[in-house]
Design an enzyme around this catalytic site. Sequence first.
Site, PDB file in Angstrom:
ATOM      1  N   SER A 172       2.569  -6.670   2.838  1.00 55.24           N
ATOM      2  CA  SER A 172       2.555  -6.028   4.156  1.00 55.24           C
ATOM      3  C   SER A 172       3.932  -5.467   4.451  1.00 55.24           C
ATOM      4  O   SER A 172       4.934  -5.928   3.891  1.00 55.24           O
ATOM      5  CB  SER A 172       2.174  -7.056   5.226  1.00 55.24           C
ATOM      6  N   TYR A 185       2.815 -15.387   9.472  1.00 48.19           N
ATOM      7  CA  TYR A 185       2.351 -14.263   8.644  1.00 48.19           C
ATOM      8  C   TYR A 185       3.524 -13.550   7.979  1.00 48.19           C
ATOM      9  O   TYR A 185       3.507 -13.302   6.765  1.00 48.19           O
ATOM     10  CB  TYR A 185       1.558 -13.291   9.513  1.00 48.19           C
ATOM     11  N   LYS A 189       4.343 -13.180   3.994  1.00 52.14           N
ATOM     12  CA  LYS A 189       4.380 -11.867   3.349  1.00 52.14           C
ATOM     13  C   LYS A 189       5.755 -11.563   2.749  1.00 52.14           C
ATOM     14  O   LYS A 189       5.850 -10.870   1.731  1.00 52.14           O
ATOM     15  CB  LYS A 189       3.954 -10.777   4.337  1.00 52.14           C
TER      16      LYS A 189
END
Length: 300
Positions: A172, A185, A189
Amino acid sequence: MKILLDLLLLLPLLIVCCLESFVKLFIPKRRKSVAGEIVLITGAGHGIGRLTAYEFAKLKSKLVLWDINKHGLEETAAKCKGLGAKVYTFVVDCSNREDIYSSAKKVKAEIGDVSILVNNAGVVYTSDLFATQDAQIEKTFEVNILAHFWTTKAFLPAMMKNNHGHVVTVASAAGHISVPFLLAYCSSKFSAVGFHKALTDELAALQITGVKTTCLCPNFVNTGFIKNPSTSLGPALEPEEVVNRLMNGILTEQKMIFSPSSIAFLTILERILPERFLAVLKRKINIKFDAVIGYKMKAQ
C-alpha cells in the site's frame, strides 16, 4: 576517505544508469508470457485479488485461489472458469500459519509447483491506537505480513530450484507514507514493503536471477474496506485501474508499482523535506475516512 573515493569511481556508472533509465522511458518493455504458469493468489474472493485472478485467467494461467470467504471464492472461480482457465480453490485462513502450511502442502501434492505467488490477502481496521483491539492488531500483522512469510517459505524453494518464478507483494502507499488512524495497517504495510525489498536483495545475493519480485503500493482503492475515503489528491482508485497497473508491472517485471504514480514523488519528498513543511503538506493533502477514535481529550 576511502568511501568518498569509491563514490567518485562509481560516478560514471551512475551517469550510465541514469541515461539507460531515461532511454527505457521511450521503449515499451516486452511482456512475458504467463500461459501455463501455476498462479496462486491469496485473498482471491474479493477486490484486487478477484480481478487479478480474472486477468491471469485471460492469459491462460492455471489458477490456485485462496480465501477465507467460501462464497466469494466460488464466485471468482466461476468467472475464471468461464474465461477458460483451470481453477483450484482452497478455503484458507491466512491468519493461521498451520492452515497456510497444510494448504500449501496440498497444492504442491495435487497441482504442482506454484511459479507465481500473489500475496494479496489483507485486513484493515480504521481506528486509533486505543480503539484498536489487541486481537485486531495481531490479526492485522498475521494476515498482512506474517502470511507472506509462510506462503513464500512454502513456495519459494521450488522457484529457486527451477530458477523461475515471481513473488508479488500487494502492499500500500501506506507502506511508505503513514496515515493517522491506520496505525496497525500502516505498520503492517511498512513491513510488507520491507519484506519485498529484503527478499529482492536476498535473491540477488544468492544469485537467483530467474525469480522476480514485484510490490504494488496503491492509494485508497474503492473495495469497501475503508469507508468514505477522500484526499485532495483525488477520489479513491477503482480496483480495475489498480489491477491493470499491477498486471503490467508483473508482466514487465517491475520491482515497485505506485498507483497513482504521484505517490512515488511523495515518498521522495518525505525523505528530503523538513518535518515542519511535511506536516503542513499532509494537512493540505487532507486524508479523510470514517474511523473510530478511542482517545478522549480532557475537558479544558
